[in-house]
Design an enzyme around this catalytic site. Structure first.
Site, PDB file in Angstrom:
ATOM      1  N   ARG A  96      -2.477   6.435  -0.297  1.00 20.40           N
ATOM      2  CA  ARG A  96      -2.750   6.436   1.132  1.00 20.40           C
ATOM      3  C   ARG A  96      -2.054   7.555   1.895  1.00 20.40           C
ATOM      4  O   ARG A  96      -2.666   8.569   2.206  1.00 20.40           O
ATOM      5  CB  ARG A  96      -2.430   5.070   1.753  1.00 20.40           C
ATOM      6  CG  ARG A  96      -3.347   3.974   1.243  1.00 20.40           C
ATOM      7  CD  ARG A  96      -2.975   2.611   1.751  1.00 20.40           C
ATOM      8  NE  ARG A  96      -3.242   2.452   3.171  1.00 20.40           N
ATOM      9  CZ  ARG A  96      -4.403   2.098   3.685  1.00 20.40           C
ATOM     10  NH1 ARG A  96      -5.440   1.914   2.903  1.00 20.40           N
ATOM     11  NH2 ARG A  96      -4.557   1.934   4.974  1.00 20.40           N
TER      12      ARG A  96
ATOM     13  N   ARG B 219       0.821  -1.217   0.000  1.00 25.56           N
ATOM     14  CA  ARG B 219       0.000   0.000   0.000  1.00 25.56           C
ATOM     15  C   ARG B 219       0.853   1.265   0.000  1.00 25.56           C
ATOM     16  O   ARG B 219       0.425   2.303   0.476  1.00 25.56           O
ATOM     17  CB  ARG B 219      -0.982   0.009   1.170  1.00 25.56           C
ATOM     18  CG  ARG B 219      -2.056  -1.075   1.057  1.00 25.56           C
ATOM     19  CD  ARG B 219      -3.024  -1.004   2.210  1.00 25.56           C
ATOM     20  NE  ARG B 219      -4.046  -2.064   2.113  1.00 25.56           N
ATOM     21  CZ  ARG B 219      -4.833  -2.431   3.100  1.00 25.56           C
ATOM     22  NH1 ARG B 219      -4.748  -1.833   4.271  1.00 25.56           N
ATOM     23  NH2 ARG B 219      -5.726  -3.381   2.937  1.00 25.56           N
TER      24      ARG B 219
ATOM     25  N   ASP C  47      -6.979  -2.234  -7.356  1.00 24.43           N
ATOM     26  CA  ASP C  47      -7.741  -2.785  -6.239  1.00 24.43           C
ATOM     27  C   ASP C  47      -8.123  -4.210  -6.578  1.00 24.43           C
ATOM     28  O   ASP C  47      -8.354  -4.536  -7.757  1.00 24.43           O
ATOM     29  CB  ASP C  47      -9.001  -1.954  -5.970  1.00 24.43           C
ATOM     30  CG  ASP C  47      -9.657  -2.331  -4.646  1.00 24.43           C
ATOM     31  OD1 ASP C  47      -9.333  -1.692  -3.626  1.00 24.43           O
ATOM     32  OD2 ASP C  47     -10.460  -3.279  -4.626  1.00 24.43           O
TER      33      ASP C  47
ATOM     34  N   ARG D  78      -6.072  12.492  -6.370  1.00 24.07           N
ATOM     35  CA  ARG D  78      -7.330  11.748  -6.308  1.00 24.07           C
ATOM     36  C   ARG D  78      -8.571  12.628  -6.106  1.00 24.07           C
ATOM     37  O   ARG D  78      -9.690  12.117  -6.165  1.00 24.07           O
ATOM     38  CB  ARG D  78      -7.261  10.735  -5.153  1.00 24.07           C
ATOM     39  CG  ARG D  78      -6.629   9.384  -5.486  1.00 24.07           C
ATOM     40  CD  ARG D  78      -7.536   8.491  -6.327  1.00 24.07           C
ATOM     41  NE  ARG D  78      -8.889   8.439  -5.837  1.00 24.07           N
ATOM     42  CZ  ARG D  78      -9.307   7.711  -4.804  1.00 24.07           C
ATOM     43  NH1 ARG D  78      -8.450   6.968  -4.130  1.00 24.07           N
ATOM     44  NH2 ARG D  78     -10.578   7.738  -4.441  1.00 24.07           N
TER      45      ARG D  78
ATOM     46  N   TYR E 165     -15.775 -11.335  -0.120  1.00 18.87           N
ATOM     47  CA  TYR E 165     -16.455 -10.071  -0.404  1.00 18.87           C
ATOM     48  C   TYR E 165     -17.771 -10.316  -1.128  1.00 18.87           C
ATOM     49  O   TYR E 165     -18.792  -9.687  -0.834  1.00 18.87           O
ATOM     50  CB  TYR E 165     -15.560  -9.170  -1.259  1.00 18.87           C
ATOM     51  CG  TYR E 165     -14.582  -8.337  -0.466  1.00 18.87           C
ATOM     52  CD1 TYR E 165     -15.028  -7.449   0.508  1.00 18.87           C
ATOM     53  CD2 TYR E 165     -13.213  -8.417  -0.696  1.00 18.87           C
ATOM     54  CE1 TYR E 165     -14.131  -6.673   1.236  1.00 18.87           C
ATOM     55  CE2 TYR E 165     -12.313  -7.644   0.021  1.00 18.87           C
ATOM     56  CZ  TYR E 165     -12.780  -6.772   0.986  1.00 18.87           C
ATOM     57  OH  TYR E 165     -11.902  -6.004   1.711  1.00 18.87           O
TER      58      TYR E 165
END
Length: 373
Positions: free
Chosen positions: A42, A38, A87, A51, A167
């Protein structure tokens, strides 16, 4: 076996001799390679600025944006690899699944998959239909990125079949994945069908990244720690093997070393990482991985012992220590490096992802410290 295109960074020799790739192949390096899960996004202010106004999955499917985000931490921190910004649910989105990333929550599915009928509807989409055209934004982002990275390798990544299935069944994040584990036992046939589908979908996603120029592949099983060893080996490992088979056959030739007669054929290095999977390490290696990532819950020397002292390892700085005083972090990093000596080779990483509130200067200082040892 399928040989990579001669222009691929591995086949062309740009990344084959990098610290990262050689460590992944079991060759201990004089300087321990380091990158952070990551790291793309972030914690970086330049990422947050980039973003603004763009939803997560839209950013992942914008080649120029995804490439720039991938490159930002390499420029700032001097890490030994880029990790492709994407992702794990992107292949689901590309397969037509109603999924989105909800800020502060994570992936949320419009229609959870709870029954055999739900599984049948989902799997009516043939994974083979996800062809080069479908993955074109991914391949283009990788191509743009490797052109900028030069001899720094790019790591492709994808979510493991169980994490994607969890998920899908839960409909979003879950603490214990009880619905997914229930389906596993209540309807093994439906579960096996779901796992085969997620394996092929995510495997195709990973293969697209490698064919486009990624020099290694990492499979993330974020939720495998909720499983017993028996459940993992019986109901999950076969699908992970199936997912990795999509890249396991990709090879490249390395010219003969001095004194050697023949060139060597090597496969693209594969890393397998899971959260809370200390009891599953050996089984996770056996699905077809070359390297096993270790989270922060188990010392690296113990992880290496469980793997028979023959498997390259990656990890495992505790992300919580990143915000501790430098002398505390430094001592922790030294301890991790010393324990990593127990394995044939070691790539320093976090035992999970970079927390969003991490001071980027700490990561830069950490990389400099490791490279100076």
């Amino acid at each position: 076996m399928n040989t990579l295109d001669p222009t691929h960074p591995l086949a062309a020799g740009r990344t084959a001799s990098s610290r990262l790739v050689r460590a992944y192949q079991g060759e201990r390096q004089a300087v321990t390679p380091v990158w952070f899960m990551r790291q793309a996004g972030r914690s970086l202010p330049e990422y947050r600025e980039l973003r603004v106004g763009t939803r997560m999955l839209d950013a992942c499917l914008d080649p120029a944006l995804a490439s720039e985000i991938t490159l930002q931490p390499v420029r700032r921190h001097g890490v030994d690899a880029g990790i492709f910004f994407s992702d794990i649910v992107i292949p689901l989105r590309l397969a037509g699944v109603d999924v989105d990333i909800v800020p502060g929550k994570g992936p949320v599915l419009g229609s959870p998959v709870r029954t055999a009928e739900d599984v049948d509807r989902l799997t009516a989409v043939d994974p083979a239909s996800l062809d080069a055209e479908v993955f074109a934004p991914i391949a283009e982002a990788v191509r743009i990125t490797i052109a900028e990275l030069g001899d720094t390798p790019l790591i492709g990544f994808a979510g493991a079949p169980f994490t994607l299935a969890a998920y899908l069944v839960e409909g979003g994040p879950s603490k214990d994945h009880i619905r997914a584990r229930t389906l596993m036992h209540a309807d093994p046939a439906a579960w096996a069908k779901l796992m085969a589908w997620t394996a092929d979908i995510t495997g195709a996603f990973l293969r697209a990244q490698v064919l486009a120029g990624a020099s290694a592949a990492q499979l993330f099983d974020s939720w495998a720690g909720s499983l017993s060893l028996q459940d993992y080996t019986e109901h999950v490992a076969p699908a992970s093997t199936r997912a990795l088979s999509h890249v396991r056959d990709l090879t490249y030739d390395v010219p003969a070393a001095d004194g050697a007669e023949d060139a060597q054929t090597r496969n693209v290095p594969i890393v397998h990482f899971g959260v809370g999977t200390g009891e599953l390490l050996k089984a996770m290696h056996e699905v077809g991985a070359d390297v096993v990532g270790v989270d922060y819950r188990i010392p690296l020397d113990e992880a290496s012992r469980r793997l028979g002292h023959v498997v390259p390892i990656q990890g495992n700085i505790d992300p919580a220590v990143l915000d501790a005083p430098w002398e505390v972090l430094e001592a922790h990093v030294v301890d991790v490096l010393e324990r990593g000596v127990d394995a044939p080779s070691h790539v320093l990483n976090l035992g999970h992802g970079v927390p969003p509130e991490t001071d980027p200067a700490v990561l830069t200082r950490l990389v400099e410290f490791v490279h100076s040892r």
